[in-house]
Motif scaffolding. Structure first.
Motif, PDB file in Angstrom:
ATOM      1  N   MET A   1      67.532  12.597  -4.813  1.00  0.00           N
ATOM      2  CA  MET A   1      67.248  11.228  -5.242  1.00  0.00           C
ATOM      3  C   MET A   1      68.509  10.532  -5.741  1.00  0.00           C
ATOM      4  N   LEU A   2      69.360  11.279  -6.464  1.00  0.00           N
ATOM      5  CA  LEU A   2      70.558  10.663  -7.037  1.00  0.00           C
ATOM      6  C   LEU A   2      71.676  10.519  -6.022  1.00  0.00           C
TER       7      LEU A   2
ATOM      8  N   ILE B   1      65.764  16.073  -7.515  1.00  0.00           N
ATOM      9  CA  ILE B   1      66.546  15.175  -8.371  1.00  0.00           C
ATOM     10  C   ILE B   1      67.910  14.904  -7.745  1.00  0.00           C
TER      11      ILE B   1
ATOM     12  N   ALA C   1      64.917  20.555  -9.016  1.00  0.00           N
ATOM     13  CA  ALA C   1      66.345  20.242  -9.101  1.00  0.00           C
ATOM     14  C   ALA C   1      66.844  19.652  -7.786  1.00  0.00           C
TER      15      ALA C   1
END
Lengths: 287, 342, 235
Positions: free
Chosen positions: B307-308, B304, B301
């Motif tokens: 990365m975003l 992610i 998590a």
């Protein structure tokens, strides 16, 4: 006769691989996204099927009524909530984010269902068979193949004969211009992922009826689906079915030579085809 | 205003301070066998080897645009080569590890020739297929224990050093040398003409192409060199473990997932990123290890979200805030303190 | 005085760090054909892209029928009744001629345009309806692009360089068809490099220069000299 049997069984196995591959091929076609979590989503569908059959006491095939819409909803939410943010010119974000989703799914399934292998009970369907010209064919593999053909025909029809398919193709061609036609690309991509995961739900259920599964096997299913897509040629759904069949036949023939060679034979055939025909056997002819 | 007011420089004050701190830290780390406990040294060794893997993966993905999820192919190959060359060819383990790098480079050339036919994301999955092929092949070799694997014979282990503490110190130093060597090699490579070209490709493929840089050859070179170094690190990993099996050697989770998370969280496409990422990864692991699978959920998590929301990772965030660069790659123009004459 | 159907106020637009529009004020009256002229890079296409919702603009910088639309996405703008015929035609290569038209009609606003009406305007398209859009000539592709925009029955249609790259005879055909298109009360904005073509069909003209309006007026009242001054920026 043994060899013929291996080829026929491998062909039928190819139906399952085509089901693994169809969703992968669809989302690549629409949004150029390669979803590393695809295999884990297949496994998730199998577990959802298991829970549905246990909770409602229904046959696994009936569980499709629950699992297909559930996976479609998950697909839409996943696309709009996370994956749409990763799309763009840069290759890294979608790869790494779907890789992260893959790890999360695997461990979440471990947490909920433990690492023990599970299997769905499909009753008589699992063992029922019939004779055809001296070969014994299981009803389950035959049904899987028929469903795979129906799914691909259905996807083909949606893609080339319906307004939704038109929207998919237009958005794939040119996102800006498609937006000018009133297509909200975030929504279109959401629908594409929903459709892909609806297919994944079918794949997961047939996987779970056919063999036992555990949370770690997603990567392997992704690879089979991927190999079928590349062997068949990118962007060609019927080619994907052919790719699945070639992979399935390679594996059963490999297994006949030596049980340890089953998977290896499939990979080697894939690499050989990649070496000889890098665009696959049936690449879609450029318009 | 005249041009003499500007100066072009590569190094920065921060980089000089960092280099000084680096020297002190290195000295302390080299001396660890005299001050650290057995468990600490094992942990540090593991950290160094992960740092080496992360720096190598970062070179491929962050600079050469080659996103591989199959580097476990070369980790495992290196591990198995260590076992095979010591057990069957009677080589000294360190010689075997060096030779395994050469073998991996040779193997990676046809592998790259095949995989480079796949574009972008499909390349990534192709590397995974390749790792599976390696795993299945080694599972077939009964002399190496087949699917269940084998242990490194005691006399080979003893050939490293007579005493247990001597062996531990040696394998610790080897891990430290691997990490320092990989980071230094990546740094020097990126400073070289080819390396700067690679960075140019990443930042603007079109511009780099028009400069006449042979993009494919540069990427090919990175793939082969990375494969060789990854295999040597793999040899060191299994020299620590003393036991190898196909599932452990070619584990996608251990040798790729963790490595990717380290690089993404630390900051992809920077030299500092993998270092920070490795430190964060081990800090998280040591504090959350009891949580088991939840730890991996959290890690996934976090990766992610990073990365975003912060695609350049923790280091990118720090660098933007403070304009720091500890491993100066490019040249910078230093502006005059005050504009004169206008 | 009729309410303008569209106006922009202080419209700015950026491509990353590059600013393409510097505060453009413009209005389009109900039912009028407006021409926008200007040299390469003056910001004409950016202006149309902004109106159509393909750029990020301030919400209040563009108003359509009194409603702020600057911050809306292109699909939302299209639903309100603005259609763009993009520069370079940009048909969907995976779609046949008829499918290109049908997807233009996805937004079903009431009005005279339908598949039949488009085929009546451009009969050649009916013959080629099942061909791939890429197999058509440039002029025929332009007809599809115009038909595709008409299919949604927009209240405002934006034409971006529709004569670019076409043979003069084809350009004439297409311009001959324009009165039939905008005659029904539809408003239109025409961006052209070819000044005389643009002036021949429009009632008012704006000239853009380096992202700003350098001249504005009724077509008949502006002198050639004023236009070339505004166009090239020579004093």
């Amino acid at each position: 006769m043994d060899w013929l049997n291996a080829i026929v069984q491998g062909t039928l196995l190819g139906g399952l691989y085509a089901l693994f591959a169809a969703g992968l091929s669809l989302i690549f076609g629409v949004m150029r996204l390669v979803n590393i979590a695809h295999g884990d989503l297949i496994v998730l569908a199998a577990y959802l099927g298991l829970t549905t059959t246990v909770a409602l006491g229904v046959h696994p095939l009936l569980a499709l009524i629950v699992v297909v819409p559930a996976m479609a909803a998950i697909g839409y939410a996943l696309q709009r909530g996370i994956l749409n943010q990763t799309l763009g010119d840069d290759l890294l974000p979608p790869l790494l984010v779907t890789f992260g989703i893959s790890v999360i799914l695997q461990n979440a399934l471990l947490e909920v269902y433990t690492a023990d292998p599970q299997k769905m009970n499909a009753g008589a369907l699992e063992t029922a068979s019939f004779d055809l010209g001296g070969l014994t064919l299981g009803w389950l593999p035959v049904l899987t193949m028929l469903v795979a053909i129906a799914v691909i025909a259905g996807l083909q029809w949606v893609f080339y004969r319906t307004p939704l398919g038109r929207a998919f193709r237009a958005t794939s061609d040119n996102q800006d211009i498609a937006q000018l036609m009133g297509l909200n690309k975030a929504h279109v991509f959401g629908l594409a992922m929903a459709l892909a995961l609806a297919v994944t739900a079918i794949a997961g259920l047939f996987l779970g009826i056919r063999t036992s599964f555990d949370p770690s096997i997603g990567g392997g299913r992704l690879i089979f689906g991927f190999e079928a897509v590349i062997i068949g040629g990118l962007g060609n759904l019927w080619g994907t079915l052919a790719g699945g069949v070639i992979l399935g036949v390679a594996q059963t023939i490999g297994a006949k030579i030596d049980p340890g060679w089953q998977l290896l034979a499939g990979h080697i055939v894939f690499l050989l085809i990649l070496a000889v025909r890098p665009n696959g056997l049936f690449p879609r002819v450029a318009a | 205003m005249n041009l003499n007011d500007y100066s072009v420089t590569r190094t920065t004050r921060e980089a000089r301070i960092a280099a000084l701190i680096g020297v002190v830290v290195m000295a302390a780390l080299i001396a660890a066998p005299w001050w650290a406990g057995r468990a600490d040294m094992r942990l540090l060794s593991e950290l160094f080897l992960y740092l080496a893997l992360a720096s190598l993966w970062n070179l491929m993905a962050g600079y050469a645009g080659l996103v591989s999820v199959g580097q476990q192919a070369f980790v495992g190959l290196g591990g198995y080569m260590l076992f095979a060359l010591t057990m069957f060819a009677g080589l000294h383990p360190i010689v075997a590890i060096g030779l395994s790098g050469v073998i991996a480079a040779a193997v990676s050339i046809p592998v790259a020739a095949l995989l480079f036919r796949l574009r972008g994301a499909y390349f990534a999955i192709g590397t995974w297929v390749m790792a599976e092929v390696f795993r299945l092949v080694f599972a077939q070799i009964s002399a190496l224990g087949g699917g269940s694997g084998s242990s490194l014979p005691v006399d080979i282990v003893k050939s490293l050093a007579a005493s247990r503490s001597g062996r531990e110190a040696l394998s610790y130093w080897l891990a430290l040398a691997a990490a320092a060597g990989v980071v230094a090699a990546v740094y020097l490579f990126l400073r070289s003409r080819k390396g700067l070209a690679l960075t140019a490709i990443r930042d603007n493929e079109l511009a780099a192409g028009s400069l006449g840089i042979d993009i494919l050859r540069a990427k090919f070179l990175v793939y082969v060199v990375t494969a060789a170094m990854t295999a040597m690190v793999g040899g060191l990993i299994f020299l620590q473990k003393l036991r190898i099996s196909p599932d452990a050697a070619f584990s996608v989770n251990d040798w790729t997932a963790f490595v990717i998370f380290i690089v993404v969280i630390g900051g992809i496409g920077t030299i500092e990123g993998p270092i920070i990422g490795t430190l964060i990864f081990f800090a998280l692991r040591e504090t959350l290890a009891d949580l088991g699978t939840t730890y991996l959920l959290v890690l996934g998590a976090v990766a992610i979200v990073v990365m975003l929301k912060a695609p350049k990772g923790v280091w990118g965030f720090i660098r933007n805030r403070f304009d720091l660069q500890l491993f100066p790659l490019g040249f910078r123009v230093r502006f005059p303190e005050k504009r004169k004459g206008d | 005085m009729p309410e303008p159907i569209l106006n922009t106020r202080g419209l700015t637009a950026f491509y990353k760090d590059f600013q393409a529009l510097y505060g453009v004020d413009l209005s389009v009256d109900q039912g009028e054909v407006l021409a926008i002229i200007g040299a390469n890079g003056a910001g004409k296409s950016t202006l149309l892209r902004s109106i159509a919702g393909l750029m990020r603009n301030g919400a209040d910088q563009i108003a359509f029928k009194g409603q702020p639309i600057g911050a809306l996405r292109a699909d939302q703008v299209a639903a309100l009744g603005i259609a763009l015929v993009p520069e370079g035609r940009q048909l969907f290569p995976s779609l046949s001629v008829e499918e290109n038209l049908l997807i233009g009609g996805r937004i079903k606003r009431p009005g005279p345009w339908s598949l039949e009406a488009v085929y009546k305007l451009f009969p050649i398209l009916k013959e080629r309806r099942n061909q791939a859009s890429t197999s058509l000539s440039g002029g025929q592709q332009q007809m599809v692009a115009i038909g595709r925009a008409l299919m949604s029955n927009p209240d405002l249609i934006l034409f971006d360089e529709i004569s670019l790259g076409l043979a003069p005879i084809i350009i004439k055909d297409i311009y001959d068809a324009l009165p039939g298109i905008v005659g029904g009360g539809m408003s239109a904005v025409i961006v052209e490099q070819d000044i005389s073509k643009a002036l021949s069909v429009s009632s008012r003209v704006y000239c853009l220069q380096e992202g700003r309006v350098s001249l504005e007026g009724a077509t008949g009242e502006i002198s050639r000299e004023a236009i070339s001054r505004a166009y090239f920026g020579v004093e």
